[in-house]
Structures are given as structure tokens and as C-alpha cells.
Design a protein around this motif. Structure first.
Motif, PDB file in Angstrom:
ATOM      1  N   UNK A 103      29.986  10.997   0.481  1.00  0.00           N
ATOM      2  CA  UNK A 103      28.599  11.454   0.398  1.00  0.00           C
ATOM      3  C   UNK A 103      28.462  12.578  -0.626  1.00  0.00           C
ATOM      4  N   UNK A 104      29.433  13.492  -0.653  1.00  0.00           N
ATOM      5  CA  UNK A 104      29.383  14.597  -1.617  1.00  0.00           C
ATOM      6  C   UNK A 104      29.496  14.063  -3.040  1.00  0.00           C
ATOM      7  N   UNK A 105      30.358  13.088  -3.223  1.00  0.00           N
ATOM      8  CA  UNK A 105      30.516  12.507  -4.552  1.00  0.00           C
ATOM      9  C   UNK A 105      29.249  11.766  -4.973  1.00  0.00           C
ATOM     10  N   UNK A 106      28.617  11.109  -3.997  1.00  0.00           N
ATOM     11  CA  UNK A 106      27.433  10.318  -4.309  1.00  0.00           C
ATOM     12  C   UNK A 106      26.253  11.205  -4.679  1.00  0.00           C
ATOM     13  N   UNK A 107      26.057  12.296  -3.932  1.00  0.00           N
ATOM     14  CA  UNK A 107      24.917  13.169  -4.185  1.00  0.00           C
ATOM     15  C   UNK A 107      25.213  14.203  -5.265  1.00  0.00           C
ATOM     16  N   UNK A 108      26.478  14.427  -5.560  1.00  0.00           N
ATOM     17  CA  UNK A 108      26.842  15.340  -6.621  1.00  0.00           C
ATOM     18  C   UNK A 108      26.368  16.761  -6.344  1.00  0.00           C
ATOM     19  N   UNK A 109      25.760  17.378  -7.359  1.00  0.00           N
ATOM     20  CA  UNK A 109      25.323  18.766  -7.232  1.00  0.00           C
ATOM     21  C   UNK A 109      24.213  18.934  -6.195  1.00  0.00           C
ATOM     22  N   UNK A 110      23.565  17.837  -5.848  1.00  0.00           N
ATOM     23  CA  UNK A 110      22.468  17.920  -4.886  1.00  0.00           C
ATOM     24  C   UNK A 110      22.965  17.960  -3.439  1.00  0.00           C
ATOM     25  N   UNK A 111      24.240  17.760  -3.218  1.00  0.00           N
ATOM     26  CA  UNK A 111      24.750  17.679  -1.840  1.00  0.00           C
ATOM     27  C   UNK A 111      24.496  18.971  -1.079  1.00  0.00           C
ATOM     28  N   UNK A 112      24.825  20.098  -1.670  1.00  0.00           N
ATOM     29  CA  UNK A 112      24.659  21.378  -0.972  1.00  0.00           C
ATOM     30  C   UNK A 112      23.188  21.773  -0.830  1.00  0.00           C
ATOM     31  N   UNK A 113      22.307  21.153  -1.627  1.00  0.00           N
ATOM     32  CA  UNK A 113      20.883  21.496  -1.571  1.00  0.00           C
ATOM     33  C   UNK A 113      20.146  20.599  -0.585  1.00  0.00           C
ATOM     34  N   UNK A 114      20.349  19.279  -0.717  1.00  0.00           N
ATOM     35  CA  UNK A 114      19.630  18.331   0.141  1.00  0.00           C
ATOM     36  C   UNK A 114      20.392  17.991   1.412  1.00  0.00           C
ATOM     37  N   UNK A 115      21.716  18.187   1.410  1.00  0.00           N
ATOM     38  CA  UNK A 115      22.519  17.810   2.573  1.00  0.00           C
ATOM     39  C   UNK A 115      22.093  18.486   3.868  1.00  0.00           C
ATOM     40  N   UNK A 116      21.852  19.800   3.873  1.00  0.00           N
ATOM     41  CA  UNK A 116      21.419  20.442   5.128  1.00  0.00           C
ATOM     42  C   UNK A 116      20.097  19.898   5.658  1.00  0.00           C
ATOM     43  N   UNK A 117      19.140  19.595   4.779  1.00  0.00           N
ATOM     44  CA  UNK A 117      17.864  19.043   5.221  1.00  0.00           C
ATOM     45  C   UNK A 117      18.040  17.662   5.845  1.00  0.00           C
ATOM     46  N   UNK A 118      19.043  16.915   5.385  1.00  0.00           N
ATOM     47  CA  UNK A 118      19.312  15.584   5.933  1.00  0.00           C
ATOM     48  C   UNK A 118      20.261  15.623   7.117  1.00  0.00           C
ATOM     49  N   UNK A 119      20.770  16.792   7.447  1.00  0.00           N
ATOM     50  CA  UNK A 119      21.647  16.910   8.599  1.00  0.00           C
ATOM     51  C   UNK A 119      23.053  16.417   8.376  1.00  0.00           C
ATOM     52  N   UNK A 120      23.493  16.354   7.114  1.00  0.00           N
ATOM     53  CA  UNK A 120      24.845  15.868   6.837  1.00  0.00           C
ATOM     54  C   UNK A 120      25.733  16.980   6.289  1.00  0.00           C
TER      55      UNK A 120
END
Length: 575
Positions: A103-120
Motif C-alpha cells: 500500500x505504501x509503495x502504491x500510494x507513494x508520497x501520498x501514503x502518510x497524507x491520505x493513509x490516516x484518513x483512510x484508516x490504513x
């Protein structure tokens, strides 16, 4: 008379929906034509019961038949205060199926930004930028659309979606030409307040063509549906009365015909007069009476399910309704038989949310509103404790805590502050503001009160940065009305006015001067000189109620006195 019939695969709520279904089919075909095709957006609007959910189910059937990946989510009337609720339910299943590294690789730089809002992903300690989170969620859809092409997103009851989801949806709608994804949205008209309404207007403006408004069934379609359900022997007068009783509402028509079948009512003109009573028992107060007939345990079970709103598991409901597991399972079966609750339909994509859901949002609303006010408040308090004990965190419990009456509970203040911190960390300052405003009503202890105020100011600044304002005086002195001035009264604070006109609070001297007296231009106590005609302010004797004269204004002359009729210049030159 020709009857309008849907296709065999269509649901009863799809009668006379040929144009809408055709629009869906064309949009899906465009999406599937080429990987480089731009995205599409369809918006269907209609009152409750007109078949919006059935239309989305047909959209899913059409899309899956063409090999599309379909994800769906739904807004909830009691869940509007839960930030990112709908977008999380829409996208989270696809992301949690990945390994965290994937998931981190897929979302790239957006993982730390959008990940918390998506609960992952864990939110961390810093506050997230709301616009950055919105952009990150749009980027997540763009990347997922490449992996899961052709991708179709279905959002039901968008008027009940949380504000954060609608912010994301508005941003996505404006950038669909950058990705190959079809979004289909249903909503009721004029149901969303404030900022949510503005986001929905943005979505509607970006739709492919005008928003389609669903209409009620015609008498011919109602007759066709009645005969398809009860048999071709249903006479014309009976079918006409079905239409008159339900006003052509597809959901009410289906429910009424089910009641006719249950009561073994003959579909003939002589029995048509009984339809109104049957329809009354299927909605509103009649639904509540039908629920009470199932027994107190079943009623408590339904109330607890309405309080939870989503993810209704028999275990959670049993805890909230204080029922034994066996009794809870028995009540669930009774409510399924009564068509109040049902197992989630796999066709809606919500089968993993819980064991049960309400058959229709109209039923959920009627059951929730039937709970006595004091009991409903108490059940929300119990639900908050159960959700917390289940390990879902303060943010998940916050929507229940917001419904509890203030009671000088410092522990509740702490929970709301913790929920606000969690909301800020995922980019939901509006939700944080609601929690902190509620915490102030508790109220907090004196030593924590300034901290709550400071945290509220931070959240409010992120929600709506303050515009230039001025401190205004009394409401009667401000030249602008409430509707145009922008000030909002608050306890213990001055009124602020955001009008653009310059305005100053009247001085103490001017507030003590009555109209028509004292020095000023003509019309403000001045008189014409009888000699030269120029305006002048006549000298007046002291007011009798102000011995020695007033230092700030001169009152009108007392009765029986005559002020000078000449200005000072004429009086000095003429004896």
C-alpha cells in the motif's frame, strides 16, 4: 392500455427507469472502451423511496457484466459527524487487502497524507492540512484506477455523507478527466446543509450532462407492478387505488403490495378501501406499532441498531440493548421476518459491514425517531462506552458523545479533546471543532478551560480563517442587520461585525445627547436667525432635572420659556 414493464433482471423499483438505465449503460461502455478514456460522473436526484438505491444496484449489475471493478458506499443520517466515513468505506477495502508495504509503495508520497484518513496508517502527532488530505485521496483514486481499470465508484445517499467526504468528492469531480473511472452519485434534493450543499453543487456542475431527477411511477406503471406482484386478475380500480395511496412511490408501492400478500387481500375494487390502512401500518407511526407488536426485546434490539447506525453486528447490538446472545439472535430473526432489518445485500458491496442493516433508510429514520428522547440520549452514552471498550478509539465514540447532555463530566471533556486531536491529525478540523465546542458546554474544569479554548481556536482557524472584523457596540447601534453583518452573538464576548462600511461605536457624549438637541447641522436643534436668516443653535436654560446645567447636552427649553430668536452676532450688534 399498454403496461410499461422492466426487463426480467430489473428490480421492482426500476419501473419507468429506462432512460436512467440507458445513461448508465452508455457511461459504462465509454469507460470500458479504452484505458485512456477520461472518467465520467452521473448524478441521480430523487425523493426518498423513488428507487435511487435500486438504480445503483442495476448500475453494479451492468458494470460487473462488462468486467468492471465496482466499489460502493453509502451516507447515513446519524453518521454525518463521522469524518471521512463514506470515502473510507469506499476505498479502504481495496487498500487493506494489500500488505502495508504494498500500500505504501502504491500510494507513494501520498501514503502518510491520505493513509490516516483512510484508516490504513497511524495519523501521528502533527495536524494534517485538510486540502492536502483531499488531494491525497484524489491521488489515491487515480492510482487505484490504473490498477483496477475499469473502475466504477457508487455513492448512495450523498446528501448524508460527511463533509470531509463531500470535499473530496467535489475535488475528484473536477479532476475526472485525468483518470479513467466512472462515479455514480445519488442524493435527495435540498437535504444537505451549508458547506455540504456547496460541495454537492460542485459535483452536480461537473456531471456529464444535467442531473437526472427521478419521478414517481405513473398509474400505468403502478398497475403493471401490482399485476406482476399479485397476479393479472388484479382489477383496474384496485390498481388505481394502489397508485393513489402510494402517490406512485416505488418503495411504498412494493411495501404495500407485500402487506397485501401477507394479509391475503383480494385485489378487487370491493377491497380497495382497505389499502390506506395497510399503507399506514407500513410507515411512520404504523411501523412503530408494528415494531411494538414484536415485543419489548425486539423493540430494544431495533432501537440499539438504529443508535449504532452502521456495522450492525448482533454482538454489539446485544451489549447495547442488554440482551443475552440467544435472545438477540431471536430478535434479529423476528425483525428480518418483519422486513425491518435484513442481511446486507452483496449487490450493494456492503456485505462486510456487519450482520444486519435496515431494509430502507426511511425505516431506520422512523425507528431512531421513535426512541424516547431521554432514553436515546442515554443509549448514545452507553454506545460511546461500548465502542471505546471495543478498541475503536475516541474518534469513533465521539459521534455518540456529541449526543449526551452536559453534566460536568471532566472525563467526557478529556474524551472529546482526544477525539478532536485524532480528527485534526487526519485532516478533519470541522469535526474537531464540533467536539471542542461540545466540550465547552460540559463545561471543563477551570484549569483545563483555557486549553480547550486554545484548541478550539486552532481547529476553527483551520476550518474558517477569520476575516477582518471590528468590535461592534450594541446591536441597535450597528448599521448592518444580522443577515448582512456577519456577527454572531456568543456568551461573554463582544459582537463582531464584518461589514465593509466604516463604523465607530457612538461616544459617551453622543449617546447622552437626545435627538434634536445640542450643537449640530440644520435639522439637529438649529433655528434660522430672525435678523440674518442663518442657522444657529439657540442658547437654552439648564434642564430642570439637571441642576447647574448638563456638561454634555442642552435639553429643549422648558414650557413657558422663549429662547433667543437671533444668532449671537446679530444679538451683539443690535441691542
Amino acid at each position: 392500455m399498454t403496461e410499461v414493464r422492466p426487463t426480467a433482471a430489473a428490480s421492482a423499483s426500476l419501473w419507468e427507469r429506462d432512460e436512467e438505465v440507458a445513461a448508465v449503460a452508455r457511461a459504462v461502455d465509454r469507460l470500458c472502451a479504452d484505458r485512456s478514456s477520461s472518467g465520467g460522473l452521473l448524478v441521480f436526484r430523487g425523493e426518498a423511496g423513488l428507487g435511487k438505491t435500486a438504480l445503483l444496484a442495476e448500475t453494479r449489475r451492468i458494470a460487473e457484466a462488462r468486467g468492471c471493478t465496482v466499489w460502493s458506499a453509502r451516507g447515513g443520517e446519524t453518521l454525518r459527524s463521522v469524518p471521512f466515513n463514506v470515502v473510507r468505506r469506499l476505498l479502504q477495502p481495496a487498500l487493506v487487502s494489500m500488505l502495508p508495504e504494498e500500500a505504501r509503495e502504491y500510494l507513494g508520497d501520498w501514503y502518510d497524507i491520505a493513509g490516516p484518513a483512510l484508516g490504513i496508517a497511524d495519523p501521528g502527532d502533527r495536524q494534517a492540512d485538510p486540502q492536502g488530505v483531499c488531494d491525497g485521496l484524489v491521488a489515491a483514486v487515480r492510482r487505484l484506477s490504473r490498477r483496477d481499470w475499469p473502475l466504477v465508484l457508487l455513492i448512495d445517499d450523498a446528501h448524508w455523507a460527511d463533509q470531509e467526504t463531500l470535499h473530496w468528492l467535489a475535488g475528484l469531480a473536477e479532476r475526472l478527466d485525468e483518470m479513467s473511472v466512472l462515479v455514480v452519485v445519488t442524493r435527495r434534493p435540498d437535504q444537505a446543509p451549508g458547506a455540504s450543499a456547496r460541495h454537492l453543487d460542485t459535483v452536480a456542475a461537473a456531471a456529464d450532462g444535467p442531473v437526472a431527477t427521478l419521478s414517481a411511477l405513473t398509474p400505468d406503471a403502478t398497475a403493471g407492478l401490482t399485476r406482476a406482484t399479485l397476479g393479472r386478475h388484479a382489477d383496474a380500480a384496485f390498481c388505481r387505488e394502489v397508485w393513489a395511496v402510494t402517490a406512485g412511490n416505488p418503495y411504498e408501492t412494493v411495501e404495500l403490495l407485500a402487506k397485501v400478500q401477507d394479509s391475503e387481500l383480494e385485489p378487487v375494487e370491493a377491497r380497495a378501501g382497505e389499502l390506506r390502512e395497510l399503507n399506514r401500518s407500513a410507515r411512520g407511526g404504523g411501523l412503530v406499532s408494528r415494531l411494538e407488536e414484536l415485543g419489548i426485546d425486539a423493540t430494544r434490539f431495533a432501537w440499539a441498531a438504529a443508535i449504532l447506525g452502521t456495522g450492525i453486528s448482533i454482538g454489539l447490538v446485544a451489549k447495547l440493548a442488554t440482551l443475552k446472545p440467544d435472545d438477540a439472535r431471536r430478535c434479529a430473526e423476528l425483525l428480518r421476518t418483519a422486513r425491518i432489518l435484513t442481511a446486507p445485500d452483496p449487490a450493494t458491496g456492503r456485505s462486510g459491514d456487519g450482520d444486519l442493516e435496515f431494509v430502507h433508510p426511511l425505516i431506520a429514520t422512523a425507528v431512531y425517531n421513535s426512541i424516547p428522547d431521554a432514553l436515546r440520549t442515554a443509549m448514545h452514552g452507553i454506545a460511546a462506552r461500548i465502542v471505546t471498550d471495543e478498541g475503536h478509539g475516541a474518534a469513533a465514540a465521539a459521534r455518540h458523545l456529541l449526543e449526551v447532555h452536559p453534566d460536568d463530566d471532566e472525563e467526557l471533556v478529556g474524551q472529546l479533546r482526544e477525539a478532536a486531536r485524532e480528527h485534526l491529525a487526519v485532516g478533519a478540523p470541522d469535526a474537531a471543532r464540533r467536539c471542542l465546542e461540545r466540550a465547552l458546554k460540559e463545561p471543563p474544569l477551570p484549569e483545563s478551560h483555557p486549553h480547550v479554548l486554545y484548541e478550539l481556536a486552532e481547529a476553527t482557524f483551520l476550518t474558517a480563517p477569520p476575516a477582518p472584523s471590528r468590535i461592534c457596540g450594541p446591536r441597535s447601534a450597528c448599521p448592518a442587520s444580522t443577515a448582512t453583518s456577519g456577527w454572531t452573538p456568543s456568551s461573554g464576548s463582544p459582537r463582531r461585525c464584518s461589514t465593509t462600511t466604516s463604523w465607530r461605536r457612538p461616544s459617551a457624549r453622543s449617546r447622552r445627547r437626545p435627538p434634536g438637541s445640542g450643537p449640530g447641522p440644520r435639522g439637529c436643534g438649529s433655528k434660522p436667525c430672525t435678523s440674518c436668516g442663518r442657522a444657529y443653535t439657540p442658547a437654552r436654560p439648564p434642564h430642570p432635572t439637571a441642576p447647574g446645567g448638563s456638561p454634555t447636552w442642552r435639553a429643549p427649553a422648558p414650557a413657558g420659556t422663549t429662547p433667543n430668536a437671533r444668532c449671537s452676532s446679530c444679538a451683539a450688534s443690535t441691542p
